[in-house]
Design a protein around this motif. Structure first.
Motif, short mmCIF file in Angstrom:
data_model
loop_
_atom_site.label_atom_id
_atom_site.label_comp_id
_atom_site.label_asym_id
_atom_site.label_seq_id
_atom_site.Cartn_x
_atom_site.Cartn_y
_atom_site.Cartn_z
N PRO A 182 0.99 -1.11 -0.03
CA PRO A 182 0.20 -0.10 0.05
C PRO A 182 0.85 1.29 0.03
N THR A 183 1.96 1.17 0.45
CA THR A 183 2.94 2.37 0.34
C THR A 183 3.91 2.35 -0.69
N GLY A 184 3.78 1.51 -1.61
CA GLY A 184 4.97 1.38 -2.53
C GLY A 184 5.00 2.45 -3.52
N ASN A 185 3.88 3.21 -3.81
CA ASN A 185 4.24 4.20 -4.66
C ASN A 185 4.00 5.50 -3.91
N LEU A 186 4.28 5.48 -2.59
CA LEU A 186 4.04 6.88 -1.95
C LEU A 186 5.49 7.10 -1.49
N ASP A 187 5.65 8.22 -1.12
CA ASP A 187 6.60 9.03 -0.41
C ASP A 187 6.52 8.59 1.07
N THR A 188 7.59 8.84 1.84
CA THR A 188 7.55 8.33 3.28
C THR A 188 6.75 8.98 4.21
N ALA A 189 6.35 10.28 4.02
CA ALA A 189 5.26 11.01 4.88
C ALA A 189 3.90 10.33 4.62
N SER A 190 3.73 10.10 3.26
CA SER A 190 2.30 9.48 2.82
C SER A 190 2.24 8.42 3.32
N GLY A 191 3.45 7.58 3.31
CA GLY A 191 3.45 6.06 3.78
C GLY A 191 3.00 6.09 4.84
N GLU A 192 3.69 6.98 5.95
CA GLU A 192 3.38 6.78 7.24
C GLU A 192 1.70 7.23 7.40
N GLN A 193 1.39 8.18 7.01
CA GLN A 193 -0.10 8.51 6.95
C GLN A 193 -0.87 7.26 6.62
N ILE A 194 -0.62 6.39 5.81
CA ILE A 194 -1.20 5.14 5.50
C ILE A 194 -1.15 4.06 6.58
N LEU A 195 -0.13 4.05 6.99
CA LEU A 195 0.24 3.22 8.01
C LEU A 195 -0.34 3.65 9.48
N ASP A 196 -0.75 4.84 9.50
CA ASP A 196 -1.14 5.34 10.65
C ASP A 196 -2.74 4.47 10.71
N LEU A 197 -3.16 5.01 9.29
CA LEU A 197 -4.61 4.66 9.37
C LEU A 197 -4.94 3.11 9.52
N PHE A 198 -3.77 2.09 9.10
CA PHE A 198 -3.90 0.76 9.22
C PHE A 198 -4.15 0.46 10.79
N SER A 199 -3.00 1.14 11.59
CA SER A 199 -3.00 1.03 12.89
C SER A 199 -4.19 1.41 13.59
N GLU A 200 -4.82 2.60 13.34
CA GLU A 200 -6.22 2.96 13.77
C GLU A 200 -7.19 1.73 13.59
N TRP A 201 -7.11 1.14 12.29
CA TRP A 201 -8.08 0.12 11.98
C TRP A 201 -7.79 -1.02 12.93
N ASN A 202 -6.63 -1.26 12.98
CA ASN A 202 -6.10 -2.75 13.89
C ASN A 202 -6.53 -2.43 15.45
N ALA A 203 -6.44 -1.18 15.85
CA ALA A 203 -6.42 -0.99 17.28
C ALA A 203 -8.30 -0.94 17.43
#
Lengths: 383, 237
Positions: free
Chosen positions: B171-192
Motif C-alpha cells: 500500500p505504500t509502494g508508490n508513496l513518499d515516506t510521509a504519505s506512507g506513514e499516514q497510510i500506516l497510521d490509518l491501518f494501525s487505527e483500524w487494527n486498534a
C-alpha cells in the motif's frame, strides 16, 4: 451511486467509444425508420396510382353452356346468356355498400359490323371515359371522340388503309376517323372504337351492354368484397376480379416492402455487429476495472447489469435520435420520390426504438456475459 | 475457537500442466481476529498470490481455505463476492480507483449493487473520507489528488462495509515516506479497533506496527513470528 449511475458515468468518460457504439444503432434505426416510413408512403402512393390505372373487376352476363350435336355428331357448343346487361345496370353497380371505392364503372358494347365493306368488330364505350379507362392508349390524330367519330385500332387502320381524317361507312352511316391508335398488343388493335350510343345504334340494340369494366380502389379492402357486392346487386351477371391485375399490383407493392425490409435488415445487422465489437473491445480494455469491481464484491450479475445498462443507455439515446432523424429524412425526401410531404409516421419510429433497444442489448449480451464470467483471478492478474 | 482464516496445505499452480509454475507450496497457517500481519519476501515468493487467496479472490489449486470456519470451496462465485463485499477490504499498490469517478463516488462503488438510499450512501462515503483526512476533497477526481490522497480514498473504499479483514498489497509502494506513514497510521487505527490487517510489503520498516511477520520464500513460509503480543481485552476478540 448505483449501477445505473455507474454505467452512465462510464459512458460520459468514454464518449468517443459510446459514440461509435451508438453510431451503429443510430444508422441502423435511422435507415430502418426512414425506409419504413418511405416505403409505407410509397406503397400507398403506388397502390393509389395502380388503382387508378385500368380496371380490376369485370362484369359479364352469366351464361349457360349449350352443347350442340345430333347423334354422335358434335357441333361444338355455344354460350347462351341468361340475362343481358344494360346501361341501367351501372346504377345498380354504383349502389353497392362499398360504392365509395368505385373509381370507374365503364360499359362496353361489342358488335361485329361492316366497316367500309370489311367485317370488323366495333367496340363502343363512353367517349368521355376513354382517358381514364384506357390511359395507356396513344393515337395519331385526336383521342377525343365526338358524335359520329371513331378511333381505329392499329390493325383495323391497316386493314382499312385509313388514318385520321378519313371516313368509315357502316349501316348506311358515315363515321369520321378522329385518330388511329398505336399498337397495344390487345384485341382492340383490330377494332373500330366509337361512342357506345353509336355502336348500339349500329347493332340496333339501344341500351345494350356487353360487359362492364370496374376500377375499384382496393387499398385496405379486399377486391373480393367488392366483387361479392356487385354480384349481389346484379344476380344475372358474372363478376370476377381480374386476378392478374390484382396480383401484379400486390406484387409491385410487396416489392417495395421487401426492398425496405431487406435494406433495413442489412443495416441493422451491421449495427448489431458494431455494438458487439465495441462492447467486446470495451470488456477487454476494462479487465482491470472489472477486476476491481469483482474484488470489492460485485457479483457476476452486477457486472452483467453494469454492461447492459451502459449499452441500454447508448441504445436508447441512439435509437431515439436515429428514429427522429429517420422520420425527418423520410419527410424531407418524400417529394423526391414524387410523394406529398406527410406528417411523422409514429408506428415505424416506435418500432424502430424497440428494435434499437433489443439490438443493442442483444449485441451486448455475449461480451457482457464474458465480462461477468471473468474470474477475479484473471482480472486480478492485470492489477 | 475457529481462526478468522485458516489455510491448510494450500498450493497454487499457474499455467497448464506442461508449463505450470508453483506460486505457493503447501502453506498452512491461521490468521486470528485482530492480528496485524506483515507478509514479506522476495519478488516471486508468492506474497500477492497468498493475499488473493486470503481475500477469497482465488481458490487454491489444492489445500483448503476456511473463512470463519466455512470452506471456500463450498462457496459459489457469488457467495465469495458477497464475502469480499461484506467481510474483506482490499487496498492495492496502484490504488485502482476508477478515474472517471470523484473521490466520494469511488468510495460509494462497493455500495452500488446494495439497495440503500443515495443520501445514505453519500453520508457514509463523506464520513469515511473525513475519517481518512479527506474532508473537502469529496468531489475531486483521482487525477486531482496526490498519490497519498488516492491511497486514502482506496482505504476509505475498502472500509465502506466495515470489513473484519483489510488486505493491503504494497500500500505504500508508490508513496513518499510521509504519505506512507499516514497510510500506516490509518491501518494501525483500524487494527486498534480489533480489525485484522494483512499487509504485503517489501519494506521491513513497515513491519514495525505489525503484530506478526510472515516471510515467504519460494512459495513456502520461511518464517512466522510474533512481533508483539496482541493487547488483551474485547478489542482483540
Amino acid at each position: 451511486m448505483n449501477i445505473r449511475k455507474l454505467a452512465w458515468k462510464n459512458l460520459l468518460r468514454r464518449k468517443s467509444r459510446a459514440l461509435f457504439t451508438g453510431l451503429g444503432i443510430f444508422l441502423g434505426i435511422g435507415t430502418f425508420v426512414a425506409l419504413a416510413s418511405l416505403t409505407g408512403q410509397m406503397r400507398q402512393a403506388v397502390q393509389d396510382k395502380l388503382d387508378r390505372f385500368g380496371a380490376n373487376i369485370l362484369v359479364v352476363p352469366r351464361t349457360d353452356e349449350l352443347s350442340l350435336g345430333f347423334g354422335d355428331i358434335s357441333l361444338g357448343g355455344t354460350q347462351v346468356a341468361r340475362a343481358k346487361l344494360t346501361m341501367e345496370d351501372e346504377k345498380a353497380i354504383r349502389s353497392i355498400p362499398l360504392k365509395e371505392r368505385l373509381r370507374l364503372v365503364v360499359p362496353f358494347f361489342l358488335t361485329a359490323a361492316d366497316a367500309s365493306g370489311k367485317d370488323i368488330v366495333w367496340m363502343g364505350m363512353p367517349a368521355q371515359e376513354i382517358p381514364s379507362a384506357r390511359p395507356w392508349w396513344k393515337a395519331s390524330g385526336s383521342m377525343k371522340l365526338g358524335k359520329g367519330e371513331v378511333l381505329l385500332g392499329s390493325e383495323a387502320a391497316a386493314r382499312l388503309d385509313m388514318g385520321p381524317g378519313g371516313t368509315v361507312t357502316s349501316g348506311g352511316r358515315t363515321f369520321r376517323v378522329a385518330g388511329a391508335l398505336a399498337p397495344t398488343g390487345e384485341k382492340e388493335d383490330g377494332m373500330v372504337i366509337s361512342g357506345i350510343d353509336d355502336v348500339q345504334a349500329l347493332a340496333r340494340k339501344p341500351g345494350a351492354v356487353t360487359f362492364y369494366e370496374v376500377a375499384a380502389l382496393c387499398k385496405d379492402c379486399p377486391v373480393e368484397d367488392i366483387v361479392t357486392q356487385i354480384g349481389g346487386a346484379l344476380p344475372g351477371a358474372r363478376v370476377s376480379a381480374i386476378r392478374q391485375v390484382v396480383e401484379s399490383r400486390k406484387a409491385a407493392v410487396d416489392q417495395f416492402r421487401r426492398l425496405g425490409l431487406g435494406v433495413s435488415a442489412i443495416v441493422l445487422a451491421i449495427g448489431g455487429l458494431m455494438v458487439f465489437v465495441t462492447v467486446m473491445g470495451s470488456v477487454q480494455e476494462r479487465t482491470r476495472e472489472i477486476g476491481v469491481l469483482r474484488a470489492v464484491g460485485f457479483r457476476r450479475k452486477a457486472i452483467l447489469s453494469l454492461l447492459l445498462w451502459e449499452t441500454g443507455w447508448i441504445s436508447l439515446i441512439s435509437s431515439v435520435t436515429g428514429a427522429s432523424i429517420g422520420i425527418a429524412a423520410a419527410i424531407l425526401v418524400a417529394p423526391l420520390f414524387g410523394m406529398a410531404r406527410t406528417g411523422a409516421a409514429l408506428p415505424p419510429a416506435i418500432l424502430g426504438v424497440a428494435i434499437g433497444m433489443a439490438l443493442g442489448l442483444l449485441g451486448a449480451v455475449p461480451p457482457a456475459r464474458k465480462a461477468a464470467a471473468l474470474s477475479p483471478t484473471a482480472a486480478i492478474r492485470s492489477l | 475457537m475457529e481462526p478468522l482464516i485458516r489455510l491448510e496445505s494450500v498450493a497454487m499452480l499457474y499455467g497448464d500442466n506442461g508449463t505450470s509454475a508453483a506460486a505457493l507450496r503447501g502453506i498452512t497457517l491461521s490468521i486470528e481476529k485482530g492480528e496485524y500481519v506483515g507478509i514479506t519476501g522476495e519478488s516471486g515468493a508468492g506474497k500477492s498470490t497468498l493475499l488473493t487467496i486470503l481475500g477469497g479472490l482465488q481458490v487454491p489449486t489444492s489445500g483448503s481455505v476456511r473463512f470463519d470456519g466455512v470452506d471456500a470451496r463450498s462457496l459459489t462465485q457469488d457467495q465469495l463476492a458477497d464475502l469480499r463485499r461484506e467481510s474483506i477490504g482490499f487496498v492495492f499498490q496502484a490504488y485502482n480507483l476508477l478515474p472517471y469517478l470523484t473521490a466520494r463516488e469511488n468510495v460509494m462503488v462497493p455500495m452500488s449493487p446494495v439497495r440503500m438510499g443515495s443520501g445514505e450512501k453519500e453520508e457514509k462515503a463523506n464520513a469515511l473520507l473525513a475519517s481518512v483526512g479527506l474532508s473537502g476533497k469529496e468531489h475531486r477526481l483521482p487525477s486531482e489528488l496526490s498519490g497519498g490522497e488516492c491511497q486514502r480514498v482506496a482505504i476509505a473504499r475498502a472500509l465502506v462495509h466495515d470489513p473484519s479483514v483489510l488486505l493491503a498489497d504494497e500500500p505504500t509502494g508508490n508513496l513518499d515516506t510521509a504519505s506512507g506513514e499516514q497510510i500506516l497510521d490509518l491501518f494501525s487505527e483500524w487494527n486498534a479497533r480489533g480489525k485484522t490487517v494483512l499487509m504485503v510489503t517489501h519494506n521491513p520498516a513497515n513491519l514495525a506496527r505489525a503484530t506478526r511477520s510472515l516471510r515467504l520464500r519460494d512459495g513456502q513460509v520461511e518464517e512466522d513470528r510474533a512481533l508483539r503480543f496482541l493487547p488483551a481485552g474485547p478489542a482483540a476478540v
